[in-house]
Design a protein around this motif. Sequence first.
Motif, PDB file in Angstrom:
ATOM      1  N   LEU A  37       0.601  -1.183   0.093  1.00  0.00           N
ATOM      2  CA  LEU A  37      -0.119  -0.095  -0.006  1.00  0.00           C
ATOM      3  C   LEU A  37       0.845   1.239   0.031  1.00  0.00           C
ATOM      4  N   SER A  38       0.575   2.192  -0.842  1.00  0.00           N
ATOM      5  CA  SER A  38       1.056   3.411  -0.596  1.00  0.00           C
ATOM      6  C   SER A  38       0.740   4.143   0.874  1.00  0.00           C
ATOM      7  N   ALA A  39       1.632   5.104   1.310  1.00  0.00           N
ATOM      8  CA  ALA A  39       1.209   5.745   2.408  1.00  0.00           C
ATOM      9  C   ALA A  39       0.038   6.361   2.323  1.00  0.00           C
ATOM     10  N   GLU A  40      -0.290   7.160   1.206  1.00  0.00           N
ATOM     11  CA  GLU A  40      -1.541   7.719   1.094  1.00  0.00           C
ATOM     12  C   GLU A  40      -2.721   6.747   1.165  1.00  0.00           C
ATOM     13  N   LEU A  51      -5.273 -11.632   6.062  1.00  0.00           N
ATOM     14  CA  LEU A  51      -4.478 -10.698   5.669  1.00  0.00           C
ATOM     15  C   LEU A  51      -4.365  -9.497   6.784  1.00  0.00           C
ATOM     16  N   VAL A  52      -3.167  -9.113   7.147  1.00  0.00           N
ATOM     17  CA  VAL A  52      -3.075  -7.995   7.993  1.00  0.00           C
ATOM     18  C   VAL A  52      -2.300  -6.916   7.591  1.00  0.00           C
ATOM     19  N   ALA A  53      -2.368  -5.547   7.926  1.00  0.00           N
ATOM     20  CA  ALA A  53      -1.834  -4.352   7.526  1.00  0.00           C
ATOM     21  C   ALA A  53      -1.510  -3.398   8.472  1.00  0.00           C
ATOM     22  N   LEU A  54      -0.308  -2.615   8.239  1.00  0.00           N
ATOM     23  CA  LEU A  54      -0.126  -1.494   8.978  1.00  0.00           C
ATOM     24  C   LEU A  54      -0.443  -0.342   8.384  1.00  0.00           C
ATOM     25  N   LEU A  55      -1.181   0.517   9.081  1.00  0.00           N
ATOM     26  CA  LEU A  55      -1.513   2.004   8.573  1.00  0.00           C
ATOM     27  C   LEU A  55      -1.028   3.065   9.121  1.00  0.00           C
ATOM     28  N   SER A  56      -0.157   2.843  10.006  1.00  0.00           N
ATOM     29  CA  SER A  56       0.487   4.062  10.519  1.00  0.00           C
ATOM     30  C   SER A  56       2.090   3.744  10.745  1.00  0.00           C
ATOM     31  N   GLU A  57       2.876   4.882  10.689  1.00  0.00           N
ATOM     32  CA  GLU A  57       4.173   4.558  10.724  1.00  0.00           C
ATOM     33  C   GLU A  57       4.898   4.305  11.897  1.00  0.00           C
ATOM     34  N   PRO A 112       8.441  -7.370  11.019  1.00  0.00           N
ATOM     35  CA  PRO A 112       8.750  -6.309  10.984  1.00  0.00           C
ATOM     36  C   PRO A 112       7.947  -5.159  10.024  1.00  0.00           C
ATOM     37  N   LEU A 113       6.646  -5.083  10.458  1.00  0.00           N
ATOM     38  CA  LEU A 113       5.725  -4.149   9.401  1.00  0.00           C
ATOM     39  C   LEU A 113       6.304  -2.745   9.472  1.00  0.00           C
ATOM     40  N   GLN A 114       6.131  -2.274   8.284  1.00  0.00           N
ATOM     41  CA  GLN A 114       6.208  -0.601   8.186  1.00  0.00           C
ATOM     42  C   GLN A 114       4.938  -0.033   7.759  1.00  0.00           C
ATOM     43  N   LEU A 115       4.743   1.260   7.573  1.00  0.00           N
ATOM     44  CA  LEU A 115       3.793   1.859   7.056  1.00  0.00           C
ATOM     45  C   LEU A 115       3.220   1.318   5.566  1.00  0.00           C
ATOM     46  N   GLY A 116       2.293   0.749   5.376  1.00  0.00           N
ATOM     47  CA  GLY A 116       1.633   0.230   3.957  1.00  0.00           C
ATOM     48  C   GLY A 116       2.202  -1.243   3.799  1.00  0.00           C
ATOM     49  N   ARG A 160      -1.276   3.453  17.156  1.00  0.00           N
ATOM     50  CA  ARG A 160      -0.898   2.508  16.143  1.00  0.00           C
ATOM     51  C   ARG A 160      -2.475   2.339  15.376  1.00  0.00           C
ATOM     52  N   ILE A 161      -2.363   2.185  14.085  1.00  0.00           N
ATOM     53  CA  ILE A 161      -3.624   1.712  13.306  1.00  0.00           C
ATOM     54  C   ILE A 161      -3.277   0.541  12.397  1.00  0.00           C
ATOM     55  N   GLY A 162      -4.080  -0.454  12.614  1.00  0.00           N
ATOM     56  CA  GLY A 162      -3.972  -1.723  11.793  1.00  0.00           C
ATOM     57  C   GLY A 162      -5.101  -1.997  11.322  1.00  0.00           C
ATOM     58  N   LEU A 163      -4.860  -3.237  10.272  1.00  0.00           N
ATOM     59  CA  LEU A 163      -6.134  -3.756   9.635  1.00  0.00           C
ATOM     60  C   LEU A 163      -5.834  -5.424   9.819  1.00  0.00           C
ATOM     61  N   GLU A 164      -6.970  -5.905   9.885  1.00  0.00           N
ATOM     62  CA  GLU A 164      -7.136  -7.351   9.712  1.00  0.00           C
ATOM     63  C   GLU A 164      -8.261  -7.578   8.806  1.00  0.00           C
TER      64      GLU A 164
END
Length: 229
Positions: free
Chosen positions: A27-30, A146-152, A179-183, A218-222
């Motif tokens: 994902l892009s940062a935006e 799927l999981v994702a990190l939406l903050s940095e 080691p998740l990073q933004l996006g 911290r904002i994340g997605l599942e």
Amino acid sequence: MNGDGLDWAAISAQLDEEGHALLPGWLSAEAARGLMGETATLGAVRVPLAASGLGSGELFCFQAGLPAPLVAWRSALYPRLAAIANRWQHALGVDTRYPPTLDEFLQRNRQAGQTRGQSHLSRLGVGDHVLLHQRNEGEQVFPLQLVALLSEPGVDFEGGEFVTTEQRPRLQSRPTVLPLQLGDVALIATDERPVQGSRGPYRVRLKHAIGRVRRGERIGLELSFHDAR
């Protein structure tokens, strides 16, 4: 974002070996930061984590429907993941196979009385965390999510590491920090997966958690592929 450009042979191999596969910068940062706004627009239901005994912080549950990007991701990724899931079923000696499309699988969910969506965003502030858990409720459980990190990390928050543990027969649980990073996105096993041993495949069970946030938010997605009862 349909998964066609991904190296699925490498993803499959990593899932077999580790129980997870990282997709850095998917994902892009935006786009990552924009998902929280779409959640508010869709009227996602706020649920305190403490109410379910899973930790502290907030979940924003998509009960009125998923944001359009998540609908597209689920439909596009499901056929690729179903092929991996069916290979796992064969390795574990399970006769049931997952159908080729998400619509067919969700129909099986409805027939089993599973109509409550499980996908959500999480918002964790200072001191918040998510305890080890699994999204494996119901007769029809898809073995990947799927999981994702939406903050940095380091900018928006500190701490809040995404952790998985695997319980192997007669061994202590094996923890792994992703080691998740933004996006960044990760595909992880929902519960059971096969591991090749000297006498053939055996089952291991996976749980996941989010460590305590020490600073910021911290904002994340599942994103789950099956519904719950």
